[in-house]
Design a protein around this motif. Structure first.
Motif, mmCIF file in Angstrom:
data_model
loop_
_atom_site.group_PDB
_atom_site.id
_atom_site.type_symbol
_atom_site.label_atom_id
_atom_site.label_comp_id
_atom_site.label_asym_id
_atom_site.label_seq_id
_atom_site.Cartn_x
_atom_site.Cartn_y
_atom_site.Cartn_z
ATOM 1 N N ARG A 158 -13.275 14.068 61.833
ATOM 2 C CA ARG A 158 -13.859 12.772 62.165
ATOM 3 C C ARG A 158 -14.194 12.032 60.869
ATOM 4 N N PRO A 159 -13.828 10.771 60.772
ATOM 5 C CA PRO A 159 -14.174 10.002 59.565
ATOM 6 C C PRO A 159 -15.686 9.837 59.427
ATOM 7 N N GLU A 160 -16.146 9.891 58.203
ATOM 8 C CA GLU A 160 -17.549 9.622 57.900
ATOM 9 C C GLU A 160 -17.630 8.340 57.071
ATOM 10 N N VAL A 161 -18.427 7.408 57.520
ATOM 11 C CA VAL A 161 -18.567 6.127 56.832
ATOM 12 C C VAL A 161 -19.953 6.086 56.195
ATOM 13 N N HIS A 162 -20.003 6.093 54.879
ATOM 14 C CA HIS A 162 -21.272 6.084 54.158
ATOM 15 C C HIS A 162 -21.683 4.668 53.758
ATOM 16 N N GLN A 163 -20.694 3.783 53.639
ATOM 17 C CA GLN A 163 -21.005 2.400 53.259
ATOM 18 C C GLN A 163 -20.065 1.473 54.018
ATOM 19 N N ASP A 164 -20.621 0.623 54.841
ATOM 20 C CA ASP A 164 -19.815 -0.272 55.662
ATOM 21 C C ASP A 164 -19.541 -1.571 54.897
ATOM 22 N N ARG A 165 -18.350 -2.118 55.091
ATOM 23 C CA ARG A 165 -18.003 -3.428 54.535
ATOM 24 C C ARG A 165 -16.846 -3.991 55.335
ATOM 25 N N GLN A 166 -16.601 -5.263 55.194
ATOM 26 C CA GLN A 166 -15.540 -5.928 55.925
ATOM 27 C C GLN A 166 -14.204 -5.798 55.179
ATOM 28 N N LEU A 167 -13.136 -5.598 55.947
ATOM 29 C CA LEU A 167 -11.787 -5.495 55.395
ATOM 30 C C LEU A 167 -10.884 -6.508 56.072
ATOM 31 N N ASP A 168 -9.914 -7.004 55.325
ATOM 32 C CA ASP A 168 -8.806 -7.767 55.889
ATOM 33 C C ASP A 168 -7.568 -6.887 55.783
ATOM 34 N N LEU A 169 -7.063 -6.435 56.925
ATOM 35 C CA LEU A 169 -5.945 -5.507 56.973
ATOM 36 C C LEU A 169 -4.683 -6.208 57.448
ATOM 37 N N VAL A 170 -3.594 -6.023 56.713
ATOM 38 C CA VAL A 170 -2.293 -6.583 57.072
ATOM 39 C C VAL A 170 -1.304 -5.437 57.217
ATOM 40 N N HIS A 171 -0.502 -5.485 58.288
ATOM 41 C CA HIS A 171 0.489 -4.427 58.461
ATOM 42 C C HIS A 171 1.579 -4.572 57.411
ATOM 43 N N VAL A 172 2.026 -3.434 56.908
ATOM 44 C CA VAL A 172 2.933 -3.428 55.767
ATOM 45 C C VAL A 172 4.289 -4.051 56.088
ATOM 46 N N THR A 173 4.747 -4.010 57.336
ATOM 47 C CA THR A 173 6.017 -4.659 57.669
ATOM 48 C C THR A 173 5.907 -6.174 57.538
ATOM 49 N N ASP A 174 4.738 -6.732 57.854
ATOM 50 C CA ASP A 174 4.534 -8.165 57.654
ATOM 51 C C ASP A 174 4.605 -8.508 56.168
ATOM 52 N N ALA A 175 4.005 -7.655 55.335
ATOM 53 C CA ALA A 175 4.082 -7.874 53.890
ATOM 54 C C ALA A 175 5.519 -7.755 53.402
ATOM 55 N N ALA A 176 6.264 -6.797 53.941
ATOM 56 C CA ALA A 176 7.670 -6.645 53.564
ATOM 57 C C ALA A 176 8.461 -7.902 53.901
ATOM 58 N N ALA A 177 8.222 -8.469 55.081
ATOM 59 C CA ALA A 177 8.922 -9.687 55.487
ATOM 60 C C ALA A 177 8.584 -10.849 54.558
ATOM 61 N N ARG A 178 7.312 -10.942 54.159
ATOM 62 C CA ARG A 178 6.904 -12.017 53.237
ATOM 63 C C ARG A 178 7.601 -11.865 51.890
#
Length: 376
Positions: A158-178
């Motif tokens: 199970r993942p343990e989160v010690h410090q929360d923060r906001q992320l902007d996640l982009v799928h790598v296939t979208d980046a490949a297309a760009r």
């Protein structure tokens, strides 16, 4: 259809670019290794006359933080020297930069320096600042927190989160297309649509996917990022978690097998019959979730990751029904290996759209040279 040269083609983003190029039917790119970059003459020869050079190679981590900055600048300098020496200069350069460029960290400073070096070549430069990328077959504790969480969950942790923060996640296939410059398609979007999510929420979301999927149930997949997070998690489950046995219930009337239990979703289910010796499939998907369940007869389900040689084989039989879900970006097929008719149930998470089928033909078997074998 462009001819590309790529640095860092063996990495996470590089592999996804090569998969997308394979799906589009573009020529195999020219790959520049780190050893190549140390030799200006080799770089010049490999980039001469190509339409576009994609610079993906970089240094993300090092024991000495100063090496992160210097390493990124050094790789860009070596590429720039080769570009200057090319007998026929490439048409343009695309740099896989980061949104962290220039933020005062060793990594951000190194990426900013690399962009300046490439701009000084005088070639047209597309400086693409990418956010956090996630996707299938990322390296845990290296490529993204998504890969780290998925590996933990696939291994039963199970993942343990010690410090929360906001992320902007982009799928790598979208980046490949760009980066390669293709318009939006059925499975990719070069506009880089991002998932804005907190680290704790991400851990909870992936944990829910893993919990539901543990028995083969399909979790809710309400949007493209849910689908891609699910596919990313499944990539860490394959092949060790398959095939997955299905419960059978029998009484005097006969037997029942629950082949698909989709939570909050629909999709498409269909059955096929296949005569002895015949093969179905020989294609891969970029985003589609697809399930095979043999109900009668016997078969081999064979899969190969795009770009690799090793073939994974699952012998399956209707006498003991199991499910095998096709991982995205793995070429797959099913072959009737028995003397009788094969009956197979197929399920996908989306309705078939002939205009955007997300079905890319390629044979599973490869020749010793690495080329694909054309089926008879």
């Amino acid at each position: 259809m462009l001819r590309l040269a790529i640095t860092g083609g063996g990495g996470f983003l590089g592999w996804h670019i090569r998969v997308l190029l394979r799906a589009l039917g573009w020529p195999e790119p020219v790959l520049l290794t780190r050893a190549d970059l140390a030799d200006r003459a080799i770089v010049a020869e490999k980039v001469s006359g190509v339409d576009r050079v994609l610079h993906l190679a970089g240094v993300n981590r090092a024991d000495d933080p100063a090496e992160v900055t210097a390493g990124n600048a050094r790789l860009a300098t070596r590429l720039a020297e080769g570009l200057h020496a090319a007998s026929v200069p490439p048409g343009s350069v695309v740099f896989a930069n980061s949104v962290q460029a220039g933020n005062g960290t060793p990594y951000g400073d190194g990426k900013a320096a690399a962009a300046d070096i490439l701009a000084d070549t005088g070639l047209p430069l597309d400086d693409v600042r990418l956010p956090n990328l996630y996707g299938e077959h990322g390296r845990p504790r290296y490529n993204s927190v998504v890969a780290t969480f998925c590996r933990l969950l696939a291994d039963g942790g199970r993942p343990e989160v010690h410090q929360d923060r906001q992320l902007d996640l982009v799928h790598v296939t979208d980046a490949a297309a760009r980066l390669i410059g293709v318009p939006a398609g059925g499975s990719w979007d070069p506009a880089l649509p991002a998932l804005r999510v907190g680290v704790r929420e991400l851990a909870d979301r992936l944990g829910h996917l893993a919990t539901v999927y543990r028995t083969g149930d399909v979790p809710p997949l309400p949007d493209r990022h849910h689908v891609r997070l699910f596919n990313t998690y499944r990539s860490h489950c394959f092949p060790a978690h398959y095939p997955l046995p299905l419960p059978r219930r029998a009484d005097a009337r006969g037997e029942l097998v629950e082949a698909v239990r989709a939570h909050g979703g629909a999709g498409q289910t269909f059955c096929s019959s296949t005569v002895p010796g015949v093969t179905r499939g020989e294609h891969f998907h970029l985003a589609k979730v697809e399930r095979f369940v043999v109900l009668r007869g016997s078969a081999d389900i064979c899969l190969r990751r795009v770009g690799d040689d090793e073939v994974v084989r699952f012998p399956v039989s209707g006498d003991t029904p199991v499910l095998v879900d096709m991982p995205t970006m793995w070429v797959h097929k099913i072959v009737n290996t028995g003397p009788d008719e094969l009956v197979t149930l197929f399920w996908t998470n989306e309705l078939f759209d002939p205009d955007r089928p997300d079905t890319w033909p390629e044979p599973v078997e490869r020749l010793p040279s690495g080329r694909v074998a054309v089926p008879a």
